[in-house]
Design an enzyme around this catalytic site. Structure first.
Site, PDB file in Angstrom:
ATOM      1  N   ALA A 122       0.957  -1.276   0.086  1.00  0.00           N
ATOM      2  CA  ALA A 122      -0.146  -0.003  -0.066  1.00  0.00           C
ATOM      3  C   ALA A 122       0.834   1.306  -0.055  1.00  0.00           C
ATOM      4  CB  ALA A 122      -0.803   0.126   1.108  1.00  0.00           C
ATOM      5  N   CYS A 130       4.272   1.660  12.882  1.00  0.00           N
ATOM      6  CA  CYS A 130       5.133   2.625  12.344  1.00  0.00           C
ATOM      7  C   CYS A 130       5.534   3.658  12.919  1.00  0.00           C
ATOM      8  CB  CYS A 130       4.394   3.304  10.967  1.00  0.00           C
ATOM      9  SG  CYS A 130       3.406   2.236   9.822  1.00  0.00           S
ATOM     10  N   HIS A 179      -0.669  -7.811   3.081  1.00  0.00           N
ATOM     11  CA  HIS A 179      -0.136  -8.400   4.618  1.00  0.00           C
ATOM     12  C   HIS A 179      -1.208  -8.096   5.426  1.00  0.00           C
ATOM     13  CE1 HIS A 179       2.028  -5.244   6.639  1.00  0.00           C
ATOM     14  NE2 HIS A 179       2.019  -4.773   5.435  1.00  0.00           N
TER      15      HIS A 179
HETATM   16  C1  LIG Z   1      -0.143  -1.082   6.485  1.00  0.00           C
HETATM   17  C2  LIG Z   1      -0.735   0.085   5.838  1.00  0.00           C
HETATM   18  C3  LIG Z   1      -0.049   0.702   4.758  1.00  0.00           C
HETATM   19  C4  LIG Z   1       1.208   0.177   4.304  1.00  0.00           C
HETATM   20  O1  LIG Z   1       1.006  -0.999   3.507  1.00  0.00           O
HETATM   21  P1  LIG Z   1       2.278  -1.699   3.067  1.00  0.00           P
HETATM   22  O2  LIG Z   1       1.758  -2.763   2.379  1.00  0.00           O
HETATM   23  O3  LIG Z   1       2.789  -2.396   4.273  1.00  0.00           O
HETATM   24  O4  LIG Z   1       3.318  -0.677   2.123  1.00  0.00           O
HETATM   25  C5  LIG Z   1      -0.469   2.002   4.126  1.00  0.00           C
HETATM   26  N1  LIG Z   1      -1.792   2.461   4.676  1.00  0.00           N
HETATM   27  C6  LIG Z   1      -2.343   2.028   5.780  1.00  0.00           C
HETATM   28  C7  LIG Z   1      -3.680   2.495   6.296  1.00  0.00           C
HETATM   29  C8  LIG Z   1      -1.984   0.611   6.423  1.00  0.00           C
HETATM   30  O5  LIG Z   1      -2.739   0.292   7.475  1.00  0.00           O
END
Ligand SMILES: *Cc1c(COP(=O)(O)O)cnc(C)c1O
Length: 393
Positions: A79, A332, A210
């Site tokens: 994402a 994060c 994931h």
């Molecule tokens: C986990 C998450 C992301 C990042 O996703 P990745 O696939 O780990 O890069 C971005 N936005 C939200 C809201 C998330 O929960």
């Protein structure tokens, strides 16, 4: 129960940080590591062709979950990358048409906030809307903020820390009325709540593997048909030139299967998870401990709870909760030790830095686990109320 869970491991209630790969997903991925290893972009032999077919099947599986066409889906590494491509790619394309503003919200994920920051350095005016105490945005404020100069409105479907669901259909409608595009980070919402890109009228939507029992390192971006955005990286014509590089066949297959599984289980799983959350809340309530639930309780993902404990320090609380894997704020921001920007945003006047716990319940959570977790939290809070600085190790 998952076979690989060690007996002494803490109870996992951090499904919003990441989920285990569902065994059904893993099984479908395996042959694409060692048997079907062809480059999916090779068209001269069956190895490539079979890999390509598997990827196109996965693309279709993802698309159907949001009522999109397979041609509207590109694979990404997650994402974060999908958000970067959507935000930078759309705004840079629209700059040429004289658009110069971006609107988002203060409670977004960093993978939205930081590309938007980068646009500010490219001359865009950035407006981050505040949220109400319940974590939801003010639609009339959005309406007033939009102008003919707005290129993009980027607002997440479900928040990763407090689980609140923004009114994205109304947001999309307002954005379009003023000629702006609408992007939504649906990493937490996809597969958990129904999403229909046609009904909501979404231009760009990001998802992550994931968070839905698929593998890490893969995600997707929905780009509405005929919408032109600029690439942010170069090196090949894969994924319409927007995401150059060889596609990871096993991960794409995993994302496709995970998407289908989430869709198939959505109704029953939401119901089961919500019942577990309600059970947990009932146990907390009966204990009479002092707790605040952050974020709107109904407009919310079923599996999320975000709790504040006043007068208690986050690190002390976490060190007392050895049998539970949860997070304080988001995964994060945990490592940097910063206080959550989301909790700050829902109550900017509160400078007390209460202990925050984000509990996220998922597919493999049991009722027994919920009872144990509630007991451990209640006991720890009681103990810390007596001796606020006590640490167990
Ligand atoms: C986990 C998450 C992301 C990042 O996703 P990745 O696939 O780990 O890069 C971005 N936005 C939200 C809201 C998330 O929960």
């Amino acid at each position: 129960m998952l076979a690989f869970k060690a007996y002494s491991d803490p109870i996992y209630l951090d499904y919003q940080a990441s989920t285990p790969v569902d065994p059904k997903v893993l099984e479908k991925m395996l042959s694409y590591f060692d048997k079907e290893y062809g480059n999916p972009h090779s068209t001269t032999h069956v190895y490539g062709i079979r890999a390509r077919q598997a990827i196109e099947k996965a693309r279709d599986e993802i698309a159907t979950v949001i009522n999109a066409d397979a041609k509207e889906i590109i694979f990404t590494s997650g994402a974060t990358e999908a958000n970067n491509i959507a935000i930078l790619g759309a705004c840079r394309a629209l700059k040429k048409q004289g658009k110069s503003e971006v609107i988002s919200v203060s409670t977004e994920h960093k993978s939205v906030l930081e590309p938007i920051r980068a646009l500010e350095e490219e001359g865009f005016k950035v407006i981050l809307l505040p949220v109400h105490k319940d974590g939801l945005i003010d639609l009339s404020l959005l309406e007033k903020t939009l102008s003919s100069k707005t290129a993009l409105v980027s607002i997440m479907a479900a928040n990763n820390e407090i689980g609140v669901l923004q009114p994205i259909k109304e947001i999309a409608n307002l954005a379009h009325k003023s000629g702006a595009l609408f992007h939504t980070d649906a990493a937490q919402a996809f597969g958990k709540i129904p999403l229909d890109v046609k009904d909501i009228d979404i231009d760009l939507l990001s998802i992550s593997g994931h968070k839905i029992y698929g593998p890490k390192g893969v995600g997707a971006l929905f780009i509405k048909k005929n919408l032109h955005i600029l690439p942010i990286s170069y090196g090949g014509d894969q994924e319409k030139g927007l995401r150059p590089g060889t596609l990871p066949t096993p991960l794409c297959v995993g994302l496709g299967v995970a998407s289908q599984l989430s869709q198939a289980e959505l109704v029953s799983e939401s119901k089961r998870i919500l019942a577990l959350r309600n059970k947990f809340l009932k146990l907390l309530e009966e204990s009479h401990i002092d707790v605040i639930i952050n974020g709107h309780l109904e407009q919310r993902l079923p599996g999320n709870l975000n709790l504040s404990f006043k007068g208690i320090d986050s690190k002390s609380l976490l060190s007392n909760l050895k049998g539970i894997a949860v997070s304080i704020g988001s995964a994060c921001s945990c490592s940097s030790g910063e206080f959550s920007h989301v909790i700050r945003a829902i109550d900017p006047s509160d400078a007390s830095n209460p202990a925050i716990l984000r509990l996220s319940i998922g597919r493999f959570t049991t009722e027994e686990e919920i009872e144990k977790v509630a007991k451990e939290i209640i006991m720890s809070i009681g103990r810390l109320k007596e001796k606020p600085n006590e640490r167990i190790y």
